[in-house]
Design a protein around this motif. Structure first.
Motif, PDB file in Angstrom:
ATOM      1  N   LEU A 172      22.858  76.146  68.277  1.00  0.00           N
ATOM      2  CA  LEU A 172      23.310  77.342  67.570  1.00  0.00           C
ATOM      3  C   LEU A 172      22.499  78.549  68.030  1.00  0.00           C
ATOM      4  CD1 LEU A 172      25.420  78.048  65.315  1.00  0.00           C
ATOM      5  CD2 LEU A 172      23.477  78.140  63.753  1.00  0.00           C
ATOM      6  N   THR A 173      22.886  79.081  69.170  1.00  0.00           N
ATOM      7  CA  THR A 173      22.247  80.267  69.731  1.00  0.00           C
ATOM      8  C   THR A 173      23.252  80.964  70.632  1.00  0.00           C
ATOM      9  OG1 THR A 173      20.365  81.101  71.024  1.00  0.00           O
ATOM     10  CG2 THR A 173      21.294  78.985  71.704  1.00  0.00           C
ATOM     11  N   TYR A 174      22.946  82.178  71.039  1.00  0.00           N
ATOM     12  CA  TYR A 174      23.832  82.873  71.969  1.00  0.00           C
ATOM     13  C   TYR A 174      23.770  82.173  73.327  1.00  0.00           C
ATOM     14  CZ  TYR A 174      26.218  86.808  74.185  1.00  0.00           C
ATOM     15  OH  TYR A 174      27.114  87.588  74.856  1.00  0.00           O
ATOM     16  N   ALA A 175      24.862  82.222  74.063  1.00  0.00           N
ATOM     17  CA  ALA A 175      24.948  81.545  75.357  1.00  0.00           C
ATOM     18  C   ALA A 175      23.848  81.985  76.320  1.00  0.00           C
ATOM     19  CB  ALA A 175      26.315  81.784  75.983  1.00  0.00           C
ATOM     20  N   ALA A 176      23.274  83.164  76.097  1.00  0.00           N
ATOM     21  CA  ALA A 176      22.208  83.665  76.968  1.00  0.00           C
ATOM     22  C   ALA A 176      21.035  82.702  77.056  1.00  0.00           C
ATOM     23  CB  ALA A 176      21.722  85.028  76.455  1.00  0.00           C
ATOM     24  N   SER A 177      20.712  82.042  75.957  1.00  0.00           N
ATOM     25  CA  SER A 177      19.593  81.098  75.959  1.00  0.00           C
ATOM     26  C   SER A 177      19.853  79.975  76.957  1.00  0.00           C
ATOM     27  CB  SER A 177      19.381  80.507  74.555  1.00  0.00           C
ATOM     28  OG  SER A 177      19.255  81.514  73.583  1.00  0.00           O
ATOM     29  N   TYR A 178      21.060  79.433  76.918  1.00  0.00           N
ATOM     30  CA  TYR A 178      21.426  78.331  77.810  1.00  0.00           C
ATOM     31  C   TYR A 178      21.563  78.807  79.256  1.00  0.00           C
ATOM     32  CZ  TYR A 178      22.327  74.681  74.310  1.00  0.00           C
ATOM     33  OH  TYR A 178      22.186  73.715  73.340  1.00  0.00           O
ATOM     34  N   GLN A 179      22.186  79.967  79.446  1.00  0.00           N
ATOM     35  CA  GLN A 179      22.374  80.473  80.803  1.00  0.00           C
ATOM     36  C   GLN A 179      21.035  80.771  81.476  1.00  0.00           C
ATOM     37  OE1 GLN A 179      25.018  80.182  82.393  1.00  0.00           O
ATOM     38  NE2 GLN A 179      26.835  81.107  81.491  1.00  0.00           N
ATOM     39  N   GLY A 196      38.549  97.519  56.073  1.00  0.00           N
ATOM     40  CA  GLY A 196      37.585  98.365  56.757  1.00  0.00           C
ATOM     41  C   GLY A 196      36.197  97.773  56.865  1.00  0.00           C
ATOM     42  N   ILE A 197      36.121  96.434  56.844  1.00  0.00           N
ATOM     43  CA  ILE A 197      34.826  95.752  56.916  1.00  0.00           C
ATOM     44  C   ILE A 197      34.844  94.799  58.115  1.00  0.00           C
ATOM     45  CG2 ILE A 197      33.208  94.206  55.744  1.00  0.00           C
ATOM     46  CD1 ILE A 197      34.546  95.219  53.072  1.00  0.00           C
ATOM     47  N   GLN A 198      33.990  95.060  59.079  1.00  0.00           N
ATOM     48  CA  GLN A 198      33.921  94.242  60.292  1.00  0.00           C
ATOM     49  C   GLN A 198      32.922  93.102  60.086  1.00  0.00           C
ATOM     50  OE1 GLN A 198      32.153  96.074  63.877  1.00  0.00           O
ATOM     51  NE2 GLN A 198      34.130  95.755  64.864  1.00  0.00           N
ATOM     52  N   THR A 199      33.297  91.886  60.471  1.00  0.00           N
ATOM     53  CA  THR A 199      32.405  90.727  60.357  1.00  0.00           C
ATOM     54  C   THR A 199      32.415  89.940  61.664  1.00  0.00           C
ATOM     55  OG1 THR A 199      34.192  89.358  59.445  1.00  0.00           O
ATOM     56  CG2 THR A 199      32.748  90.505  57.855  1.00  0.00           C
ATOM     57  N   GLY A 200      31.566  88.934  61.744  1.00  0.00           N
ATOM     58  CA  GLY A 200      31.507  88.082  62.927  1.00  0.00           C
ATOM     59  C   GLY A 200      30.956  86.724  62.553  1.00  0.00           C
ATOM     60  N   TYR A 201      30.592  85.931  63.563  1.00  0.00           N
ATOM     61  CA  TYR A 201      29.872  84.690  63.285  1.00  0.00           C
ATOM     62  C   TYR A 201      28.968  84.375  64.468  1.00  0.00           C
ATOM     63  CZ  TYR A 201      34.107  82.866  65.632  1.00  0.00           C
ATOM     64  OH  TYR A 201      35.155  82.647  66.489  1.00  0.00           O
ATOM     65  N   HIS A 202      27.802  83.865  64.170  1.00  0.00           N
ATOM     66  CA  HIS A 202      26.758  83.598  65.163  1.00  0.00           C
ATOM     67  C   HIS A 202      26.256  82.152  65.002  1.00  0.00           C
ATOM     68  CE1 HIS A 202      26.682  87.990  64.686  1.00  0.00           C
ATOM     69  NE2 HIS A 202      26.103  88.067  65.860  1.00  0.00           N
ATOM     70  N   TYR A 203      26.496  81.273  65.969  1.00  0.00           N
ATOM     71  CA  TYR A 203      27.199  81.450  67.236  1.00  0.00           C
ATOM     72  C   TYR A 203      28.045  80.219  67.478  1.00  0.00           C
ATOM     73  CZ  TYR A 203      23.686  85.033  68.288  1.00  0.00           C
ATOM     74  OH  TYR A 203      22.893  86.137  68.245  1.00  0.00           O
ATOM     75  N   PHE A 204      28.998  80.317  68.414  1.00  0.00           N
ATOM     76  CA  PHE A 204      29.750  79.123  68.788  1.00  0.00           C
ATOM     77  C   PHE A 204      28.779  78.124  69.401  1.00  0.00           C
ATOM     78  CE2 PHE A 204      32.472  76.284  71.072  1.00  0.00           C
ATOM     79  CZ  PHE A 204      33.626  76.230  70.299  1.00  0.00           C
ATOM     80  N   PRO A 205      28.757  76.858  68.926  1.00  0.00           N
ATOM     81  CA  PRO A 205      27.774  75.878  69.410  1.00  0.00           C
ATOM     82  C   PRO A 205      27.871  75.672  70.927  1.00  0.00           C
ATOM     83  CG  PRO A 205      28.843  75.078  67.423  1.00  0.00           C
ATOM     84  CD  PRO A 205      29.601  76.310  67.852  1.00  0.00           C
ATOM     85  N   ASN A 206      26.731  75.794  71.587  1.00  0.00           N
ATOM     86  CA  ASN A 206      26.726  75.714  73.053  1.00  0.00           C
ATOM     87  C   ASN A 206      27.057  74.324  73.567  1.00  0.00           C
ATOM     88  OD1 ASN A 206      25.510  78.321  74.545  1.00  0.00           O
ATOM     89  ND2 ASN A 206      24.710  78.199  72.465  1.00  0.00           N
ATOM     90  N   HIS A 207      26.741  73.283  72.790  1.00  0.00           N
ATOM     91  CA  HIS A 207      27.018  71.929  73.279  1.00  0.00           C
ATOM     92  C   HIS A 207      28.508  71.624  73.297  1.00  0.00           C
ATOM     93  CE1 HIS A 207      27.356  71.006  68.977  1.00  0.00           C
ATOM     94  NE2 HIS A 207      27.901  69.846  69.310  1.00  0.00           N
TER      95      HIS A 207
END
Length: 372
Positions: free
Chosen positions: A80-87, A313-324
């Protein structure tokens, strides 16, 4: 008016600082980058080198560590981290070993570290999710005992503390990100913080195409015409334009920090007795949150909720798509039950210094309206 998920806070001070660099006629890595490095060094009480991004900081740090121990090639990292960690790991020619998470903090699970550690383990890369460094003491002790490195992905954790000690002021190697929406920004940028002078020396050369000593010459506005290269390098240095933004942002950080902490506390308070939202218990007197994530208590409702909130008018997201579960990092048959169970119910709410207490109430009312 849209309540954005994230956005930078840039003032006329940053604009004037950048303008001064542009008018100087020297835009690359030079004296302003050195000034920012010195300011950060004073902030952390440690040595610092700046890079083009948080990803490049991780990549360089990993390559420098790898060069000192070529027999090991695995890095333990939470899925559970941004793909940058894996890349950054694969970019350095190393193998990411996906680990499950602690469901209470969303950080790497210490039991997973103990299970997956082996003779090939070069390093552990803990990711301080939402700026929370929980568990770093156990990780540092385990790594020291087993003679492996710790490279902290502290992209979320600029300004956070652990037991009153500033993240980056202790430990092995810590990497930060200064992209457009982080706790402080350079537009784009990153930093490596460590007391390991050999690692920083190697990293300093790697960021300037591997050219030995080029960093020092560039900060004096000099070019390297005759030089040597001993290992693979990249164009990963910071420019003076980016550093000019960072110098001002660092001076404004205490204000940013107070606002981020207060925002998180306001969210905690308003969702305290919610039937639809579960918050993560974090000490916002010690950590400076980059994002504010919650767990939805109604399964399979995230997509519909996000659409509803956006219409309001409320922007949301989710962190992060599982890298595995990403094609490039998948391993046949691999499962991480905690990550896989919690990810579909994670939602990130608007979190930046421009979010007001009134905005928090609007978010709360909109979520309640959706579910009721």
């Amino acid at each position: 008016m849209l309540i954005q998920l994230s956005k930078p806070s840039v003032s006329s001070q940053e604009i004037k600082s950048v303008e001064k660099v542009i008018l100087s006629g020297y835009l690359g890595m030079g004296p302003k980058t050195k000034e920012f490095e010195n300011d950060l060094s004073n902030f952390f009480g440690r040595n610092v080198i700046c890079t083009s991004s948080g990803t490049s900081a991780l990549h360089i740090a990993l390559q420098a560590v790898k060069s000192l121990n070529k027999k090991k090639n695995e890095v333990l990292v939470p899925s559970l981290t941004y793909a940058a960690s894996y890349q950054a790991i694969t970019g350095a020619g190393l193998q990411p070993v996906s680990c499950d998470i602690n469901p209470h903090t969303l950080n790497i699970c210490f039991e997973e570290i103990k299970r997956k550690y082996n003779k090939k383990t070069l390093a552990i890369m803990p990711v301080h999710y939402s700026g929370d460094p929980s568990g770093i003491n156990k990780i540092n002790s385990f790594a020291k005992k087993n003679q492996i490195r710790v490279i902290e992905d502290a992209a979320h954790a600029f300004g956070s503390h652990f037991k009153k000690k500033l993240i980056g002021s202790f430990g092995d190697i810590t990497c930060f990100s200064f992209d457009g929406i982080k706790n402080i920004t350079c537009g784009e940028g990153g930093a490596i913080v460590s007391n390991d002078k050999l690692i920083l020396s190697k990293a300093s050369d790697i960021r300037t195409l591997g050219i030995i000593g080029d960093s020092a010459r560039r900060t004096e506005k000099k070019r390297s015409w005759s030089f040597d290269i001993e290992e693979q390098g990249y164009r990963y240095h910071m420019s003076d334009i980016n550093a000019a933004i960072g110098v001002v942002q660092l001076k404004r950080f205490s204000s940013f920090q107070r606002k981020r902490m207060l925002l998180a506390k306001n969210y905690d308070q308003i969702f305290k007795n919610s039937d639809f939202i579960s918050t993560f218990k974090r000490n916002y007197d010690e950590l400076t949150p980059h994002i504010y994530a919650v767990k939805l208590l109604v399964p399979n409702s995230r997509e519909a909720l996000q659409s509803y909130l956006l219409a309001k008018g409320i922007q949301t997201g989710y962190h992060y798509f599982p890298n595995h579960q990403l094609t490039y990092f998948q391993k046949k048959g691999e499962t991480l039950p905690v990550v896989e169970n919690i990810f579909p119910n994670l939602l990130t709410l608007p979190s930046h210094v421009g979010v007001s207490k009134a905005d928090v109430k609007l978010v709360y009312k909109a979520i309640n309206s959706f579910y009721t």
